[in-house]
Design an enzyme around this catalytic site. Structure first.
Site, mmCIF file in Angstrom:
data_model
loop_
_atom_site.group_PDB
_atom_site.id
_atom_site.type_symbol
_atom_site.label_atom_id
_atom_site.label_comp_id
_atom_site.label_asym_id
_atom_site.label_seq_id
_atom_site.Cartn_x
_atom_site.Cartn_y
_atom_site.Cartn_z
ATOM 1 N N SER A 162 1.104 -0.978 -0.589
ATOM 2 C CA SER A 162 0.096 -0.081 -0.146
ATOM 3 C C SER A 162 0.890 1.095 -0.125
ATOM 4 C CB SER A 162 -0.785 0.079 1.217
ATOM 5 O OG SER A 162 -1.277 1.166 1.435
ATOM 6 N N TYR A 208 -2.277 -0.885 10.410
ATOM 7 C CA TYR A 208 -1.853 -1.381 9.301
ATOM 8 C C TYR A 208 -1.094 -0.396 8.420
ATOM 9 C CZ TYR A 208 -3.928 -0.958 3.484
ATOM 10 O OH TYR A 208 -4.218 -1.499 2.830
HETATM 11 N N1 LIG Z 1 -8.420 -1.524 -1.549
HETATM 12 C C1 LIG Z 1 -7.543 -0.464 -1.071
HETATM 13 O O1 LIG Z 1 -8.188 1.055 -1.020
HETATM 14 C C2 LIG Z 1 -6.445 -0.582 -0.976
HETATM 15 C C3 LIG Z 1 -5.666 0.795 -1.046
HETATM 16 C C4 LIG Z 1 -3.755 -0.290 -0.943
HETATM 17 C C5 LIG Z 1 -3.769 -1.697 -0.603
HETATM 18 N N2 LIG Z 1 -4.361 -2.627 -0.368
HETATM 19 C C6 LIG Z 1 -4.012 -3.403 -0.720
HETATM 20 O O2 LIG Z 1 -4.789 -4.649 -0.943
HETATM 21 C C7 LIG Z 1 -4.752 -5.960 -1.121
HETATM 22 C C8 LIG Z 1 -6.345 -6.385 -1.439
HETATM 23 O O3 LIG Z 1 -7.259 -5.672 -1.191
HETATM 24 P P1 LIG Z 1 -8.793 -5.377 -1.819
HETATM 25 O O4 LIG Z 1 -8.580 -4.302 -1.828
HETATM 26 O O5 LIG Z 1 -8.872 -6.483 -2.995
HETATM 27 O O6 LIG Z 1 -9.710 -5.832 -0.500
HETATM 28 P P2 LIG Z 1 -10.706 -6.558 -0.574
HETATM 29 O O7 LIG Z 1 -11.714 -6.848 0.632
HETATM 30 O O8 LIG Z 1 -11.646 -6.731 -1.414
HETATM 31 O O9 LIG Z 1 -10.153 -8.320 -0.500
HETATM 32 C C9 LIG Z 1 -9.143 -8.961 0.353
HETATM 33 C C10 LIG Z 1 -9.272 -10.861 0.519
HETATM 34 O O10 LIG Z 1 -8.856 -10.447 1.635
HETATM 35 C C11 LIG Z 1 -9.506 -11.627 1.826
HETATM 36 N N3 LIG Z 1 -8.757 -12.038 3.179
HETATM 37 C C12 LIG Z 1 -8.858 -11.017 4.707
HETATM 38 N N4 LIG Z 1 -8.443 -11.455 5.464
HETATM 39 C C13 LIG Z 1 -8.189 -13.222 4.805
HETATM 40 C C14 LIG Z 1 -7.266 -14.092 5.614
HETATM 41 N N5 LIG Z 1 -6.958 -14.402 7.259
HETATM 42 N N6 LIG Z 1 -7.134 -14.980 4.934
HETATM 43 C C15 LIG Z 1 -7.001 -15.220 4.124
HETATM 44 N N7 LIG Z 1 -7.837 -14.060 3.032
HETATM 45 C C16 LIG Z 1 -8.173 -13.344 3.665
HETATM 46 C C17 LIG Z 1 -10.592 -11.444 1.556
HETATM 47 O O11 LIG Z 1 -12.046 -12.661 1.855
HETATM 48 C C18 LIG Z 1 -10.370 -10.808 0.819
HETATM 49 O O12 LIG Z 1 -11.501 -11.609 -0.089
HETATM 50 C C19 LIG Z 1 -4.672 -5.858 0.832
HETATM 51 O O13 LIG Z 1 -2.920 -6.248 0.441
HETATM 52 C C20 LIG Z 1 -5.166 -4.261 1.195
HETATM 53 O O14 LIG Z 1 -4.115 -3.813 2.043
HETATM 54 C C21 LIG Z 1 -6.191 -1.603 -0.596
#
Ligand SMILES: NC(=O)c1ccc[n+]([C@@H]2O[C@H](COP(=O)([O-])OP(=O)(O)OC[C@H]3O[C@@H](n4cnc5c(N)ncnc54)[C@H](O)[C@@H]3O)[C@@H](O)[C@H]2O)c1
Length: 277
Positions: free
Chosen positions: A160, A177
């Protein structure tokens, strides 16, 4: 010929959001997919998580692309479960493992800052356990299989912009985070150095906001209203509030395919310039 034709990719957090987008695009580009997700609530994280039907529907979409898929419901905090998922998936898909996307993550945001010490400890522990130890568990499970297969490979951590800067707000969820994502930079550098001799490359992508289930929920709306200063600090400098799933997937594809063959140890922002604020 696809950009990752004949490769096998292991992806955590695959049921929805960025993991799902990566899985579908890698399958379109010729990879078979091992799709892992917990599909369960992650208390004290308050927003809804996907259910198993979302992982099943991903599998159907991958099969419709004429690629093979192995799914497993597993929590990245459970190292033994992730190890078993990787072994079983690799065996089911022919014995090789080329690409690992350690993508699962959470942000335990709440509208009101928790004051109960037990809740604060739970936010810290859950965040670090999933976002940091979960990635380490994934690396530990997958690297021996990549080395045994003998084809080198590419690992990408979904980090991130909070892994490269901070936006403090007297907010335990944001502090946890940020700490969890900073720790991944250290893990990335050590892992990239340690496994370069096996031609295993390790990089991370650092998205700014992407409209997924992690931020697209009512709690986030109320949180943003309550902390307008944070919105200013966290904004991008290019004229877009968010980037698209496809922008992150494109960066991942660049890193894991031949286009990135000599790139390792890199922390790649996909942030519409947010880090320059
Ligand atoms: N969405 C944003 O704005 C953003 C920005 C920067 C970084 N991120 C990072 O992107 C990555 C993906 O997130 P996203 O945006 O797709 O969110 P999301 O919530 O849509 O998807 C996250 C997925 O991870 C799964 N998950 C969560 N905890 C888990 C666990 N303990 N074991 C197995 N699976 C688990 C969830 O079930 C979900 O399917 C994350 O690492 C997040 O920190 C997101």
């Amino acid at each position: 010929m696809g950009r990752v034709e004949g490769k096998v990719a292991f992806i955590t957090g695959a049921a929805r959001g960025q993991g799902r987008a990566h899985a579908l695009r890698l399958a379109e580009e010729g990879a078979d997919i091992i799709a892992i997700d917990a599909c369960a609530s992650m208390d004290p994280v308050q927003y809804a998580m996907p259910d198993p039907a979302e992982l099943d529907s991903l599998a159907k979409e991958i099969e419709a692309l004429d690629r093979r898929v192995f799914t497993r419901i597993a929590d990245v905090r459970d190292g033994a479960a992730i190890e078993a998922a990787a072994k079983d998936g690799v065996e089911a898909l022919g014995g090789r493992l080329d690409i690992v996307l350690a993508n699962a993550g959470v942000w335990a945001v709440s509208v009101d800052e928790p004051t109960d010490p037990a809740v604060r400890r739970a936010v810290w522990k859950t965040t670090l356990d999933i976002n940091t130890t979960g990635v380490w568990n994934t690396v530990e499970a997958c690297i021996p299989l990549m080395i045994a297969a003998g084809n080198g490979g590419a690992i990408v951590f979904t980090n991130s912009i909070q892994g490269l800067r901070y936006a403090s707000n007297h907010d335990i969820s944001l502090t946890a985070y940020t700490a969890s994502k900073h720790a991944l930079v250290g893990l990335l550098r050590c892992t990239a150095r340690d496994y370069a001799e096996h031609s295993i490359r390790v990089n991370s992508v650092h998205p700014t906001g992407v409209l997924t289930g992690m931020i697209n929920h009512e709690i986030m709306g109320a949180y943003a209203e309550k902390h307008p200063r944070l919105g200013e600090v966290m904004g991008n400098i290019l004229p877009t509030p968010l980037v698209d799933l496809a922008d992150i997937t494109e960066a991942v594809l660049y890193l894991v395919s031949d286009s990135g063959r000599y790139i390792t140890g890199v922390t790649l922002p996909v942030d519409a310039g947010a880090l320059l604020k």
